[in-house]
Design a protein around this motif. Structure first.
Motif, mmCIF file in Angstrom:
data_model
loop_
_atom_site.group_PDB
_atom_site.id
_atom_site.type_symbol
_atom_site.label_atom_id
_atom_site.label_comp_id
_atom_site.label_asym_id
_atom_site.label_seq_id
_atom_site.Cartn_x
_atom_site.Cartn_y
_atom_site.Cartn_z
ATOM 1 N N LEU A 13 0.970 -1.234 0.126
ATOM 2 C CA LEU A 13 0.069 0.081 -0.063
ATOM 3 C C LEU A 13 0.909 1.264 -0.018
ATOM 4 N N THR A 14 0.287 2.353 -0.964
ATOM 5 C CA THR A 14 1.149 3.425 -0.839
ATOM 6 C C THR A 14 0.530 4.536 -0.066
ATOM 7 N N LEU A 15 0.826 5.132 0.807
ATOM 8 C CA LEU A 15 0.194 6.260 1.631
ATOM 9 C C LEU A 15 0.809 7.773 1.768
ATOM 10 N N PRO A 16 0.225 8.594 0.974
ATOM 11 C CA PRO A 16 0.767 9.574 1.122
ATOM 12 C C PRO A 16 0.649 10.597 2.434
ATOM 13 N N LEU A 17 1.640 11.522 2.613
ATOM 14 C CA LEU A 17 1.510 11.898 4.180
ATOM 15 C C LEU A 17 0.534 13.124 4.046
ATOM 16 N N VAL A 70 4.745 -2.953 11.625
ATOM 17 C CA VAL A 70 3.604 -2.317 11.999
ATOM 18 C C VAL A 70 2.200 -3.289 12.208
ATOM 19 N N ARG A 71 1.192 -2.911 13.000
ATOM 20 C CA ARG A 71 0.278 -3.662 13.132
ATOM 21 C C ARG A 71 -0.861 -2.954 12.547
ATOM 22 N N TYR A 72 -1.938 -3.676 12.160
ATOM 23 C CA TYR A 72 -3.254 -2.969 11.617
ATOM 24 C C TYR A 72 -3.851 -1.918 12.399
ATOM 25 N N GLY A 73 -3.852 -0.796 12.047
ATOM 26 C CA GLY A 73 -4.449 0.384 12.592
ATOM 27 C C GLY A 73 -3.424 0.980 13.269
ATOM 28 N N GLU A 74 -2.209 0.737 13.320
ATOM 29 C CA GLU A 74 -1.230 1.463 14.020
ATOM 30 C C GLU A 74 -0.901 2.923 13.362
ATOM 31 N N ALA A 78 -1.248 -4.917 8.576
ATOM 32 C CA ALA A 78 0.082 -5.655 9.331
ATOM 33 C C ALA A 78 1.064 -5.642 8.338
ATOM 34 N N GLY A 79 2.399 -5.130 8.493
ATOM 35 C CA GLY A 79 3.321 -5.431 7.237
ATOM 36 C C GLY A 79 4.564 -4.689 7.861
ATOM 37 N N LYS A 80 5.434 -4.246 6.785
ATOM 38 C CA LYS A 80 6.723 -3.803 7.154
ATOM 39 C C LYS A 80 6.693 -2.440 6.334
ATOM 40 N N ILE A 81 7.307 -1.307 6.869
ATOM 41 C CA ILE A 81 7.394 0.039 6.432
ATOM 42 C C ILE A 81 8.601 -0.152 5.549
ATOM 43 N N ALA A 85 5.466 9.708 0.266
ATOM 44 C CA ALA A 85 4.370 8.891 0.913
ATOM 45 C C ALA A 85 5.243 7.602 1.505
ATOM 46 N N MET A 86 4.503 7.023 2.284
ATOM 47 C CA MET A 86 5.116 5.842 2.992
ATOM 48 C C MET A 86 4.530 4.675 2.305
ATOM 49 N N SER A 87 5.375 3.301 2.064
ATOM 50 C CA SER A 87 4.672 2.255 1.741
ATOM 51 C C SER A 87 4.760 1.382 2.570
ATOM 52 N N VAL A 88 3.450 0.364 2.697
ATOM 53 C CA VAL A 88 3.821 -0.718 3.642
ATOM 54 C C VAL A 88 3.722 -2.076 2.784
ATOM 55 N N GLN A 89 4.513 -2.839 3.213
ATOM 56 C CA GLN A 89 4.182 -4.138 2.447
ATOM 57 C C GLN A 89 3.700 -5.282 3.544
ATOM 58 N N THR A 90 2.544 -5.787 2.962
ATOM 59 C CA THR A 90 1.796 -6.590 3.916
ATOM 60 C C THR A 90 2.800 -7.665 4.269
ATOM 61 N N GLN A 91 2.532 -7.980 5.688
ATOM 62 C CA GLN A 91 3.183 -9.165 6.193
ATOM 63 C C GLN A 91 2.373 -9.736 7.471
ATOM 64 N N GLY A 92 2.609 -11.067 7.508
ATOM 65 C CA GLY A 92 2.079 -11.603 8.951
ATOM 66 C C GLY A 92 0.278 -11.760 8.825
ATOM 67 N N GLU A 93 -0.153 -11.925 10.076
ATOM 68 C CA GLU A 93 -1.563 -12.045 10.190
ATOM 69 C C GLU A 93 -2.360 -10.873 10.058
ATOM 70 N N GLN A 94 -3.362 -11.000 9.095
ATOM 71 C CA GLN A 94 -4.226 -9.610 9.017
ATOM 72 C C GLN A 94 -5.433 -9.598 9.601
ATOM 73 N N VAL A 95 -6.025 -8.318 9.824
ATOM 74 C CA VAL A 95 -7.580 -8.043 10.101
ATOM 75 C C VAL A 95 -8.244 -8.277 8.789
ATOM 76 N N SER A 96 -9.427 -9.177 8.742
ATOM 77 C CA SER A 96 -9.705 -9.257 7.393
ATOM 78 C C SER A 96 -10.674 -8.270 7.016
ATOM 79 N N PRO A 97 -10.312 -7.690 5.853
ATOM 80 C CA PRO A 97 -11.257 -6.586 5.225
ATOM 81 C C PRO A 97 -12.951 -6.817 5.360
ATOM 82 N N HIS A 98 -13.044 -8.373 4.937
ATOM 83 C CA HIS A 98 -14.156 -8.652 5.241
ATOM 84 C C HIS A 98 -15.068 -8.654 6.436
ATOM 85 N N LYS A 99 -14.160 -8.728 7.504
ATOM 86 C CA LYS A 99 -14.835 -8.597 8.800
ATOM 87 C C LYS A 99 -15.126 -6.951 9.160
#
Ligand code: SF4
Ligand code: SF4
Length: 454
Positions: free
Chosen positions: A42-46, A64-68, A86-89, A105-119
């Motif tokens: 994900l690419t997140l502009p500041l 980082v964790r989800y929502g951090e 959840a992932g690596k900056i 922008a900061m980017s986060v590479q998805t890694q580890g257990e995720q909070v399901s977007p379906h949830k």
């Protein structure tokens, strides 16, 4: 539609001028919101809000964790940024948004257990959002959580919501207006949210009403959305919230026009809704406030529309902030052979873009892909002085003069004709028989005036 209902409000349900472009909402209106899977990066502009960019609070390589929180909005008019996964900056990069802004922008590479977007989406759609125990949340706590959750207006302007709801000694808020008009052609994300998650909107509206101590809360919807009106009426039963059903006209969803239509008041030139005792927020923002306050979940995902005759499968989607526009377009089957223009947002106020790696931001309400048939290829000719642009302007401006001032680099004429009051609705361009891109010229003129040029 004959639904117009403004019982108890002094407005007429509409405003002067404006236009009636074909709404083309049927392309996506019946598409239920689909949840997109979490992408790799994900690419997140500041800066994805109006105001000052936020400051990174994490470093490259950090997990980082989800929502951090990954970016802190330190200035008053700023909004913090939270990781949707959840992932690596990764190393920070520069991105160009469809409006032409070039930003870090900061980017986060998805890694580890995720909070399901379906949830998360299932949670949003739940019928369990509280309506009767809102008083357990005190107003200061609500404002603080809105601030900490990085919530901004999801209608497109992306103005930080905590600024609107922070108590102010000089301006009392009498009415909280929730904007569900969605007057831009093609877009249906707010419509779907009102149909599928009305209880979350209502919970957020009650919380926000409490934060600003509003005497009245009203959800405003145009009369081309009867199903949304029905769902909201059910969801607001036994609450203090009223529903105002307004005439369908563009730009009914603009705050000045909406206030005039519902409560009959005019915001003074250069003023704010709070000058007439109003706080205004979008329906999507309200659902996000409910998640922020009740579920302690920051703004990480949003609903967007992807529509137009240039996209193979128009859809409404629940996506993480920071997903690329290209991934979203691919998910919708890609572009059709006659796709001619890709616009971030709706065709009236949106920005054309061609770099599909640009990310969805908090303010992205959708992607509209227009086909050759849907855009005018006619060449600009000389102004015929028909005055149609003047008749269409909802701000009572003289667009042709403003455009001329911009074209000839004349900031003093532009100022004299109140160019800064233009909110770039595009009505003037839409009606101009000479095909002059008035709004484009006016945007340039506004920049010239803002630069302080004499
Ligand atoms: S001058 Fe500005 S506010 Fe008026 S119609 Fe044109 S774009 Fe809209
Ligand atoms: S609508 Fe176009 S042609 Fe008519 S007055 Fe305005 S700028 Fe000129």
């Amino acid at each position: 539609m004959g639904l117009l209902s403004l019982k108890g409000f002094p407005g007429t349900g509409s405003f002067r001028h404006g236009v009636h472009p074909p709404d083309n909402k049927s392309l996506s209106a019946e598409s239920k919101v689909e949840v997109m899977e979490t992408p790799d990066t994900l690419t997140l502009p500041l800066l994805q809000h109006l105001g000052v960019p936020c400051k990174p609070v994490v470093k490259a390589g950090q997990m980082v964790r989800y929502g951090e929180m990954i970016g802190k909005g330190e200035a008053f008019v700023s909004a913090s940024l939270h990781s949707p996964v959840a992932g690596k900056i990764k190393k920070s990069i520069m991105v160009t948004l469809p409006n032409g802004r070039h930003l870090p922008a900061m980017s986060v590479q998805t890694q580890g257990e995720q909070v399901s977007p379906h949830k998360i989406w299932a949670d949003m759609k739940s019928k369990d959002w509280p309506r009767d125990c809102i008083s357990i949340y005190d107003p200061f706590t609500i404002v603080k959580i809105i601030h900490d959750s990085g919530i901004v207006g999801l209608g497109g302007a992306a103005f930080p919501t905590h600024v609107k709801v922070t108590p102010n000694d000089t301006r009392m808020i009498d009415t909280l207006m929730i904007n569900g008009c969605e007057c831009e052609p093609y877009l249906t994300c707010d419509y779907r949210l009102m149909k599928e998650a009305p209880r979350a909107i209502v919970a957020g509206a009650l919380l926000t009403g409490r934060a600003v101590s509003a005497r009245e809360i009203v959800i405003c919807v145009e009369d081309n959305k009867p199903d949304a009106v029905k769902k909201l009426k059910e969801a607001t039963e036994q609450t203090v919230i009223k529903i105002a059903v307004l005439k369908t006209k563009y730009p009914q969803g603009s705050e000045k026009q909406l206030i005039k239509a519902v409560i009959g008041l005019e915001i003074p030139l250069g003023g704010l809704p709070s000058d007439v005792g109003v706080a205004m927020s979008n329906v999507g923002t309200m659902a996000t406030v409910a998640r922020g306050v009740i579920k302690e979940s920051p703004l990480t995902h949003r609903v967007i529309s992807v529509s137009g005759r240039g996209i193979k499968h128009p859809k409404n989607l629940f996506v993480p902030i920071g997903i690329s526009m290209g991934e979203v377009i691919d998910y919708c089957g890609g572009l059709t052979q006659d796709a001619a223009r890709v616009v971030a947002g709706g065709p009236m106020m949106g920005f054309s873009f061609s770099n599909f790696s640009t990310p969805v931001t908090k303010g992205t309400s959708g992607i509209t892909v227009l086909s050759h048939d849907e855009i005018s290829n006619e060449k600009e000719t000389a102004c015929v002085r028909c005055g149609r642009c003047v008749d269409a302007c909802p701000m009572n401006l003289v667009p042709t003069r403003l455009a001329l001032a911009a074209r000839y680099n004349n900031p003093s004429i532009a100022r004299q004709y109140h160019i800064q009051a233009c909110f770039e609705c595009g009505c003037c361009t839409y009606v101009c028989p000479a095909k002059i891109n008035l709004v484009q010229l006016i945007r340039t003129g506004k920049k010239l005036v803002a630069s302080g040029a004499k």
